[in-house]
Design a protein around this motif. Structure first.
Motif, PDB file in Angstrom:
ATOM      1  N   ALA A  81       8.211   3.314  -8.640  1.00  0.00           N
ATOM      2  CA  ALA A  81       8.730   1.946  -8.947  1.00  0.00           C
ATOM      3  C   ALA A  81       9.255   0.925  -7.825  1.00  0.00           C
ATOM      4  O   ALA A  81       9.368   0.233  -7.499  1.00  0.00           O
ATOM      5  CB  ALA A  81      10.138   2.326 -10.040  1.00  0.00           C
ATOM      6  N   GLN A  82       9.914   2.178  -6.532  1.00  0.00           N
ATOM      7  CA  GLN A  82      10.430   2.080  -5.551  1.00  0.00           C
ATOM      8  C   GLN A  82      10.029   2.997  -4.369  1.00  0.00           C
ATOM      9  O   GLN A  82       9.934   3.023  -3.955  1.00  0.00           O
ATOM     10  CB  GLN A  82      12.842   2.514  -6.115  1.00  0.00           C
ATOM     11  N   SER A  83      10.224   1.608  -3.537  1.00  0.00           N
ATOM     12  CA  SER A  83       9.726   1.764  -2.213  1.00  0.00           C
ATOM     13  C   SER A  83      10.836   2.078  -1.420  1.00  0.00           C
ATOM     14  O   SER A  83      11.824   0.839  -0.846  1.00  0.00           O
ATOM     15  CB  SER A  83       8.920   0.066  -1.957  1.00  0.00           C
ATOM     16  N   GLU A 131      13.059  -2.432   6.095  1.00  0.00           N
ATOM     17  CA  GLU A 131      13.540  -4.116   6.003  1.00  0.00           C
ATOM     18  C   GLU A 131      15.669  -3.276   7.081  1.00  0.00           C
ATOM     19  O   GLU A 131      15.677  -4.131   7.455  1.00  0.00           O
ATOM     20  CB  GLU A 131      14.101  -4.007   4.057  1.00  0.00           C
ATOM     21  N   ALA A 132      16.000  -1.995   6.365  1.00  0.00           N
ATOM     22  CA  ALA A 132      16.402  -2.399   7.310  1.00  0.00           C
ATOM     23  C   ALA A 132      16.927  -2.028   8.812  1.00  0.00           C
ATOM     24  O   ALA A 132      17.415  -2.298   9.884  1.00  0.00           O
ATOM     25  CB  ALA A 132      17.590  -0.299   6.977  1.00  0.00           C
ATOM     26  N   TYR A 133      15.274  -1.510   9.208  1.00  0.00           N
ATOM     27  CA  TYR A 133      15.577  -1.355  10.756  1.00  0.00           C
ATOM     28  C   TYR A 133      15.054  -2.424  11.115  1.00  0.00           C
ATOM     29  O   TYR A 133      15.469  -3.363  12.330  1.00  0.00           O
ATOM     30  CB  TYR A 133      13.737  -0.646  10.656  1.00  0.00           C
ATOM     31  N   ARG A 134      14.792  -3.756  10.496  1.00  0.00           N
ATOM     32  CA  ARG A 134      14.629  -5.581  10.276  1.00  0.00           C
ATOM     33  C   ARG A 134      15.763  -6.050  10.938  1.00  0.00           C
ATOM     34  O   ARG A 134      15.602  -6.457  11.641  1.00  0.00           O
ATOM     35  CB  ARG A 134      13.362  -5.949   9.992  1.00  0.00           C
ATOM     36  N   CYS A 135      16.526  -5.725   9.937  1.00  0.00           N
ATOM     37  CA  CYS A 135      18.363  -5.504  10.279  1.00  0.00           C
ATOM     38  C   CYS A 135      18.574  -5.269  11.772  1.00  0.00           C
ATOM     39  O   CYS A 135      19.658  -6.337  12.049  1.00  0.00           O
ATOM     40  CB  CYS A 135      18.770  -5.890   8.507  1.00  0.00           C
ATOM     41  N   ALA A 136      18.517  -4.399  12.101  1.00  0.00           N
ATOM     42  CA  ALA A 136      18.937  -3.698  12.903  1.00  0.00           C
ATOM     43  C   ALA A 136      18.612  -4.653  13.837  1.00  0.00           C
ATOM     44  O   ALA A 136      19.006  -4.877  14.593  1.00  0.00           O
ATOM     45  CB  ALA A 136      19.050  -2.610  12.973  1.00  0.00           C
ATOM     46  N   VAL A 137      17.357  -4.613  13.895  1.00  0.00           N
ATOM     47  CA  VAL A 137      16.360  -5.260  15.631  1.00  0.00           C
ATOM     48  C   VAL A 137      17.472  -6.696  15.526  1.00  0.00           C
ATOM     49  O   VAL A 137      17.347  -6.817  16.339  1.00  0.00           O
ATOM     50  CB  VAL A 137      15.385  -5.358  15.615  1.00  0.00           C
ATOM     51  N   GLU A 138      17.497  -7.233  14.103  1.00  0.00           N
ATOM     52  CA  GLU A 138      17.972  -9.175  14.615  1.00  0.00           C
ATOM     53  C   GLU A 138      19.577  -9.572  14.874  1.00  0.00           C
ATOM     54  O   GLU A 138      19.101 -10.123  15.655  1.00  0.00           O
ATOM     55  CB  GLU A 138      17.622  -9.646  12.308  1.00  0.00           C
ATOM     56  N   PRO A 189      17.550  15.488   0.420  1.00  0.00           N
ATOM     57  CA  PRO A 189      16.270  15.763  -0.015  1.00  0.00           C
ATOM     58  C   PRO A 189      15.852  14.722  -1.261  1.00  0.00           C
ATOM     59  O   PRO A 189      14.544  14.817  -1.297  1.00  0.00           O
ATOM     60  CB  PRO A 189      16.112  17.067  -0.627  1.00  0.00           C
ATOM     61  N   ALA A 190      16.924  14.641  -2.080  1.00  0.00           N
ATOM     62  CA  ALA A 190      16.453  13.483  -3.263  1.00  0.00           C
ATOM     63  C   ALA A 190      15.786  12.597  -2.450  1.00  0.00           C
ATOM     64  O   ALA A 190      14.193  11.591  -3.009  1.00  0.00           O
ATOM     65  CB  ALA A 190      17.468  13.564  -3.683  1.00  0.00           C
ATOM     66  N   LEU A 191      15.916  11.802  -1.834  1.00  0.00           N
ATOM     67  CA  LEU A 191      15.151  10.242  -1.001  1.00  0.00           C
ATOM     68  C   LEU A 191      13.821  10.829  -0.553  1.00  0.00           C
ATOM     69  O   LEU A 191      12.886  10.276  -0.932  1.00  0.00           O
ATOM     70  CB  LEU A 191      16.301   9.797   0.056  1.00  0.00           C
ATOM     71  N   TRP A 192      14.176  12.326   0.467  1.00  0.00           N
ATOM     72  CA  TRP A 192      12.982  12.759   0.970  1.00  0.00           C
ATOM     73  C   TRP A 192      11.126  12.663  -0.016  1.00  0.00           C
ATOM     74  O   TRP A 192      10.468  12.507   0.346  1.00  0.00           O
ATOM     75  CB  TRP A 192      12.957  13.599   1.659  1.00  0.00           C
ATOM     76  N   GLN A 193      11.578  13.254  -0.877  1.00  0.00           N
ATOM     77  CA  GLN A 193      10.990  13.645  -2.109  1.00  0.00           C
ATOM     78  C   GLN A 193      10.702  11.827  -2.533  1.00  0.00           C
ATOM     79  O   GLN A 193       8.813  11.595  -2.805  1.00  0.00           O
ATOM     80  CB  GLN A 193      11.571  14.423  -3.606  1.00  0.00           C
ATOM     81  N   LYS A 194      11.380  11.206  -2.989  1.00  0.00           N
ATOM     82  CA  LYS A 194      10.969   9.347  -3.416  1.00  0.00           C
ATOM     83  C   LYS A 194       9.629   9.332  -1.996  1.00  0.00           C
ATOM     84  O   LYS A 194       8.757   8.537  -2.238  1.00  0.00           O
ATOM     85  CB  LYS A 194      12.337   9.070  -3.478  1.00  0.00           C
ATOM     86  N   PHE A 195       9.917   9.317  -0.920  1.00  0.00           N
ATOM     87  CA  PHE A 195       9.608   8.398  -0.119  1.00  0.00           C
ATOM     88  C   PHE A 195       8.291   9.683  -0.339  1.00  0.00           C
ATOM     89  O   PHE A 195       7.079   8.673   0.253  1.00  0.00           O
ATOM     90  CB  PHE A 195       9.982   8.983   0.943  1.00  0.00           C
ATOM     91  N   MET A 196       8.049  10.590  -0.256  1.00  0.00           N
ATOM     92  CA  MET A 196       7.132  11.698  -0.634  1.00  0.00           C
ATOM     93  C   MET A 196       6.019  11.516  -1.277  1.00  0.00           C
ATOM     94  O   MET A 196       4.303  10.799  -1.170  1.00  0.00           O
ATOM     95  CB  MET A 196       6.684  12.753  -0.414  1.00  0.00           C
ATOM     96  N   ALA A 197       6.829  10.714  -2.573  1.00  0.00           N
ATOM     97  CA  ALA A 197       5.989  10.239  -3.665  1.00  0.00           C
ATOM     98  C   ALA A 197       5.148   9.005  -3.273  1.00  0.00           C
ATOM     99  O   ALA A 197       3.822   8.954  -3.580  1.00  0.00           O
ATOM    100  CB  ALA A 197       6.666   9.898  -4.552  1.00  0.00           C
ATOM    101  N   GLU A 198       5.376   7.878  -2.537  1.00  0.00           N
ATOM    102  CA  GLU A 198       4.830   6.736  -1.820  1.00  0.00           C
ATOM    103  C   GLU A 198       4.391   6.612  -0.925  1.00  0.00           C
ATOM    104  O   GLU A 198       3.064   6.603  -1.258  1.00  0.00           O
ATOM    105  CB  GLU A 198       6.923   5.692  -1.717  1.00  0.00           C
ATOM    106  N   LEU A 199       4.379   8.155  -0.429  1.00  0.00           N
ATOM    107  CA  LEU A 199       3.254   8.423   0.623  1.00  0.00           C
ATOM    108  C   LEU A 199       2.135   8.773  -0.123  1.00  0.00           C
ATOM    109  O   LEU A 199       1.089   8.590   0.488  1.00  0.00           O
ATOM    110  CB  LEU A 199       3.777   9.489   1.693  1.00  0.00           C
ATOM    111  N   ARG A 200       2.028   9.346  -1.221  1.00  0.00           N
ATOM    112  CA  ARG A 200       0.709  10.193  -1.969  1.00  0.00           C
ATOM    113  C   ARG A 200       0.737   8.633  -2.709  1.00  0.00           C
ATOM    114  O   ARG A 200      -0.627   8.338  -2.625  1.00  0.00           O
ATOM    115  CB  ARG A 200       0.976  10.414  -2.871  1.00  0.00           C
ATOM    116  N   PHE A 201       1.304   7.212  -2.371  1.00  0.00           N
ATOM    117  CA  PHE A 201       0.438   6.237  -2.971  1.00  0.00           C
ATOM    118  C   PHE A 201      -0.140   5.672  -2.263  1.00  0.00           C
ATOM    119  O   PHE A 201      -1.597   5.095  -2.194  1.00  0.00           O
ATOM    120  CB  PHE A 201       1.719   5.315  -4.233  1.00  0.00           C
ATOM    121  N   LEU A 202       0.386   5.747  -1.365  1.00  0.00           N
ATOM    122  CA  LEU A 202       0.193   5.075   0.171  1.00  0.00           C
ATOM    123  C   LEU A 202      -1.530   5.360   0.808  1.00  0.00           C
ATOM    124  O   LEU A 202      -2.180   4.857   1.085  1.00  0.00           O
ATOM    125  CB  LEU A 202       0.913   4.396   1.590  1.00  0.00           C
TER     126      LEU A 202
END
Lengths: 172, 172
Positions: free
Chosen positions: A144-146, A153-160, A123-136
């Motif tokens: 501060a953090q995206s 990036e994690a997805y891109r690396c996994a595909v790579e 939930p802590a990360l979800w809240q951070k993510f939601m804050a970012e979505l409110r920005f976007l």
DNA sequence: AAAACTGCTTGCGATTTGCAAGCAGTTGGC
DNA sequence: GCCAACTGCTTGCAAATCGCAAGCAGTTTT
């Protein structure tokens, strides 16, 4: 499509709005793929949504208040779709569904890396993510953090990694 | 109904199995209403599911491993449907959906009391509930405390309060 | 023996889906 | 200025699904 008033149960009302095979896919792509235009949602769709279905779902999501639409200043025909607070608040639902899916269904590793991160972050990360979505999507200040960058990036690396593994199968 | 292989995304795969307006309703009634027989699921359904749809969904849920079916020893025609671990693991998904629904949709107070309790209890309560479901549906030992009784009692009280309020509207 | 109940099927019209093509208007490169 | 590429979105149509009502063979209760 949906009749009104089956019951006042929160689960039922949620299903009356989101209970089909495409609505949440559209929201997922807006949320995790930051896709904001019609063609972007249609062409880059992993599942290949038909344009009439997409048009219908966008209309429905608009009517139900999950997304909003405004004109793109740079292109007179373009519309920009944004998540509302109601749409952004679905993050925990996505996290729960994705975690369940990756545990019980035949997901591919690349596609489940983000689900994994979200599950571990809790939930802590979800809240951070939601804050970012409110920005976007809304007019909130930039955090501060995206989290989105981290997920992408994690997805891109996994595909790579997968691409590399497929190209050089000598390492068994 | 569902075609295979749209993508390996956990969200997508979950929607391919549960992305309709009835599957989760059936699971909800088994989970929170402890309804285990066909007619019980059909007749007591708040939303009024049609019997052919119910039959189809039970079949599909069986095929996908979310529920199991065994004969009822007390009645040669009766079948008893039970949640599998896969089905029980949907508790966090239900909790997230119900919490979202009660915050953004026109739910009735009686129907959202359980969603409220689950949201306040958080993951710790969900785990207790899941342990109880393993007792009711699988062969797990009986837990000390019954979350289901707690939820059901709170719901019963809410219905009672509403009934009383409707009957005596002099208190404005 | 009759009535009620069991899980589940069948029939049918209305709606939704998936798929392909197309359309009017906009933009960018030359 | 001109044309290709792109924009959001619509239309047509066959196939699948949904919602509704009725019904069925077998079981249990009365």
């Amino acid at each position: 499509m949906r009749e009104t008033g089956r019951s006042g149960c929160p689960i039922n009302l949620t299903l009356e709005i989101l209970g089909d095979r495409w609505s949440l896919i559209v929201l997922r792509d807006m949320m995790f793929g930051n896709r904001r235009h019609f063609r972007e949602l249609q062409a880059k769709s992993d599942e290949g949504i038909a344009s009439n279905i997409l048009a219908d779902r966008l209309k429905r999501l608009l009517e139900n208040g999950l997304i909003s639409r405004r004109d793109d200043a740079s292109h007179k025909q373009k519309g920009i779709y944004s998540l509302t607070e109601m749409g952004i608040s679905l993050v925990p639902v996505f996290a729960a569904m994705a975690d369940w899916g990756r545990r019980f269904l035949p997901v591919t590793p690349e596609m489940s890396i983000r689900a994994e991160i979200l599950a571990e972050g809790g939930p802590a990360l979800w809240q951070k993510f939601m804050a970012e979505l409110r920005f976007l999507h809304l007019d909130a200040p930039q955090p501060a953090q995206s989290v989105l960058d981290e997920l992408t990036e994690a997805y891109r690396c996994a595909v790579e990694r997968k691409r590399a593994a497929d190209a050089e199968p000598e390492v068994v």
